[in-house]
Design a protein around this motif. Sequence first.
Motif, PDB file in Angstrom:
ATOM      1  N   LYS A 251      31.470  -2.713  36.016  1.00 60.14           N
ATOM      2  CA  LYS A 251      32.483  -1.705  35.271  1.00 60.14           C
ATOM      3  C   LYS A 251      32.727  -1.552  33.824  1.00 60.14           C
ATOM      4  N   VAL A 252      31.916  -2.219  32.741  1.00 62.18           N
ATOM      5  CA  VAL A 252      32.612  -2.040  31.623  1.00 62.18           C
ATOM      6  C   VAL A 252      33.271  -1.260  31.038  1.00 62.18           C
ATOM      7  N   VAL A 253      33.262   0.021  31.399  1.00 63.70           N
ATOM      8  CA  VAL A 253      33.446   1.229  30.699  1.00 63.70           C
ATOM      9  C   VAL A 253      34.254   1.957  32.498  1.00 63.70           C
ATOM     10  N   SER A 254      35.162   2.351  31.970  1.00 66.96           N
ATOM     11  CA  SER A 254      35.882   3.214  33.155  1.00 66.96           C
ATOM     12  C   SER A 254      36.101   5.383  33.411  1.00 66.96           C
ATOM     13  N   ARG A 255      35.388   5.635  31.359  1.00 68.22           N
ATOM     14  CA  ARG A 255      35.245   7.074  31.791  1.00 68.22           C
ATOM     15  C   ARG A 255      34.022   7.605  31.279  1.00 68.22           C
ATOM     16  N   CYS A 256      33.692   8.720  31.148  1.00 68.55           N
ATOM     17  CA  CYS A 256      31.819   8.714  30.732  1.00 68.55           C
ATOM     18  C   CYS A 256      32.591  10.339  29.403  1.00 68.55           C
ATOM     19  N   ASN A 257      31.162  10.344  28.931  1.00 70.09           N
ATOM     20  CA  ASN A 257      30.569  11.429  27.753  1.00 70.09           C
ATOM     21  C   ASN A 257      29.997  12.628  28.356  1.00 70.09           C
ATOM     22  N   LEU A 258      29.411  12.518  30.141  1.00 70.32           N
ATOM     23  CA  LEU A 258      28.508  13.732  30.481  1.00 70.32           C
ATOM     24  C   LEU A 258      29.428  13.864  31.545  1.00 70.32           C
ATOM     25  N   ASN A 259      29.799  15.225  32.561  1.00 67.84           N
ATOM     26  CA  ASN A 259      30.630  16.019  33.062  1.00 67.84           C
ATOM     27  C   ASN A 259      29.766  16.039  34.589  1.00 67.84           C
ATOM     28  N   CYS A 260      28.881  15.310  34.740  1.00 67.50           N
ATOM     29  CA  CYS A 260      27.696  15.164  36.094  1.00 67.50           C
ATOM     30  C   CYS A 260      28.154  16.222  36.919  1.00 67.50           C
ATOM     31  N   ASP A 261      28.268  17.150  37.694  1.00 66.89           N
ATOM     32  CA  ASP A 261      28.906  17.118  38.664  1.00 66.89           C
ATOM     33  C   ASP A 261      28.893  17.228  40.365  1.00 66.89           C
ATOM     34  N   TYR A 262      27.672  16.142  40.039  1.00 63.47           N
ATOM     35  CA  TYR A 262      27.253  15.045  41.233  1.00 63.47           C
ATOM     36  C   TYR A 262      27.868  13.876  41.411  1.00 63.47           C
ATOM     37  N   CYS A 263      28.338  13.319  40.334  1.00 63.80           N
ATOM     38  CA  CYS A 263      29.004  12.494  40.020  1.00 63.80           C
ATOM     39  C   CYS A 263      29.569  11.628  41.129  1.00 63.80           C
ATOM     40  N   TYR A 264      29.155  10.731  41.758  1.00 57.96           N
ATOM     41  CA  TYR A 264      30.552  10.074  42.389  1.00 57.96           C
ATOM     42  C   TYR A 264      31.529   9.394  42.198  1.00 57.96           C
ATOM     43  N   MET A 265      31.250   8.819  40.990  1.00 57.99           N
ATOM     44  CA  MET A 265      32.772   8.865  40.985  1.00 57.99           C
ATOM     45  C   MET A 265      33.952   9.715  40.454  1.00 57.99           C
ATOM     46  N   TYR A 266      33.576  10.636  39.767  1.00 60.41           N
ATOM     47  CA  TYR A 266      34.493  11.685  39.140  1.00 60.41           C
ATOM     48  C   TYR A 266      34.479  12.722  39.692  1.00 60.41           C
ATOM     49  N   GLN A 267      33.447  13.233  40.763  1.00 54.21           N
ATOM     50  CA  GLN A 267      34.128  14.681  41.271  1.00 54.21           C
ATOM     51  C   GLN A 267      33.662  14.635  42.610  1.00 54.21           C
ATOM     52  N   HIS A 268      34.302  13.096  43.713  1.00 53.43           N
ATOM     53  CA  HIS A 268      34.900  13.035  45.126  1.00 53.43           C
ATOM     54  C   HIS A 268      35.622  12.929  45.437  1.00 53.43           C
ATOM     55  N   SER A 269      35.836  12.881  46.563  1.00 46.75           N
ATOM     56  CA  SER A 269      37.953  12.197  47.313  1.00 46.75           C
ATOM     57  C   SER A 269      38.329  10.631  46.687  1.00 46.75           C
ATOM     58  N   ASP A 270      37.326  10.199  45.880  1.00 44.83           N
ATOM     59  CA  ASP A 270      38.091   8.920  45.262  1.00 44.83           C
ATOM     60  C   ASP A 270      38.361   9.399  43.852  1.00 44.83           C
ATOM     61  N   GLN A 271      39.416   8.770  43.336  1.00 42.07           N
ATOM     62  CA  GLN A 271      39.800   9.392  42.356  1.00 42.07           C
ATOM     63  C   GLN A 271      40.867   8.009  41.399  1.00 42.07           C
ATOM     64  N   SER A 272      39.686   6.638  41.775  1.00 44.07           N
ATOM     65  CA  SER A 272      40.861   5.385  41.465  1.00 44.07           C
ATOM     66  C   SER A 272      40.742   5.182  40.206  1.00 44.07           C
ATOM     67  N   TRP A 273      39.549   6.225  39.538  1.00 38.63           N
ATOM     68  CA  TRP A 273      38.781   5.822  38.018  1.00 38.63           C
ATOM     69  C   TRP A 273      39.833   5.783  37.657  1.00 38.63           C
ATOM     70  N   GLN A 274      41.037   7.084  37.205  1.00 35.49           N
ATOM     71  CA  GLN A 274      41.813   6.894  36.371  1.00 35.49           C
ATOM     72  C   GLN A 274      43.363   6.366  36.932  1.00 35.49           C
ATOM     73  N   GLN A 275      43.301   5.277  37.591  1.00 39.22           N
ATOM     74  CA  GLN A 275      43.599   4.449  37.234  1.00 39.22           C
ATOM     75  C   GLN A 275      43.616   3.213  36.087  1.00 39.22           C
ATOM     76  N   GLN A 276      42.532   3.147  36.242  1.00 35.88           N
ATOM     77  CA  GLN A 276      41.428   2.125  35.700  1.00 35.88           C
ATOM     78  C   GLN A 276      41.581   1.681  34.109  1.00 35.88           C
TER      79      GLN A 276
END
Length: 386
Positions: free
Chosen positions: A13-38
């Motif tokens: 995971k060289v980058v922890s953010r994304c320029n799209l907001n796909c509504d099915y994305c497993y990183m950003y749209q579900h219960s685990d929101q740990s990307w926010q601390q990366q």
Amino acid sequence: MAEFTPLHSLVCKVVSRCNLNCDYCYMYQHSDQSWQQQPLKMSEATITQLGKRIDGHTTKHQVSEFSVIMHGGEPLLAGLDYLKKFQEIISKNVPNVKLRFGIQTNGVLLNDEILDFCISNNTTIGLSMDGDREANDLHRLDHQGKSSFSSLEKTLQLLTSDRGRKIWAGFLCVIDLHNDPEAVYSYLSQHQPPSIDFLFPLNHHDLRPLGKEQSLDVTPYADWLLKIFNIWYHQKPQTIKIRKFKEIILLMLGLQGNSEEWGLSPVDFAVIETNGDIEAVDSLKVTYPEATKLGMDIFTHSFDEIFESQKVIERQEKWQYLSETCQKCNLVKVCGGGYLPHRYSSENYFHNPSVYCSDLKKMITTIRGQVIEDMQTIKKKKNPAV
């Protein structure tokens, strides 16, 4: 420590953010929101340590080839200079192994300069795309709700050029039952990709897939895919690899598959987060918070140590951790019990059949029947007396 299959690849995971907001994305749209601390990007110190860990692991276990997939988020957000530096540092610290670099991207930021770099370094590019404009715009929108499709058309011009085809790995496409499967395949296949991987949506028993809300016995995903199979299988020459179909055919013939989603072979990759944490398969983020966490990182743990984690042991020794239903099934050597996230429920965790079990059964038996019929036909042509 019990015997294990060493790692042969890493998803980084060289980058922890994304320029799209796909509504099915497993990183950003579900219960685990740990990307926010990366951290936004993997630091040079982390990349250097990552290279050292790869070198130590491949040397110890005599691994001659190793794959490093640059992932995210969206890896191209890091920029060309960063991508160059990442590969340079890894290569410098892993001098005695044949490294294979790859990038999985949404394609929006791909340009001539990045393409030239990838070609010169034999870095493959996988493109995430769900079909034509109508299909793609169902889910793959930016943060303002705008379509990404026009950018992808430009990206496809690059990847389908003579030079782009040298490093294009193919499409990843998430299935949506609203889309016509034949139309999706027609659009994707017209670009003659090396491969297409059609992905089941990352649902599970507590978050049932579209079309299976009331009953898990129905087979809408198998029906969707088999419409494509009937076209693909009879195309001559068959130039596009469709991963699900190839895996089923290989495994039913008793050969070795190449995907963690199929069969019972041990999983031989791990995920490295932006901060250097070592994690289990990242798609588990759809199940519950910290489902991917091993409590390990590349600064204080070798890759060998992850094989002491119960979460990794269960992926290495798949059979004994399957549900009783799966262990008794005569198709388990092909389906492997289904992809791990699809087996989750809060009641039994991963000790369930896949939420797509009925679809897997129908796909495997239908494809097996077609292959057996064709093999018998070929045999009769060669020996009419049989």
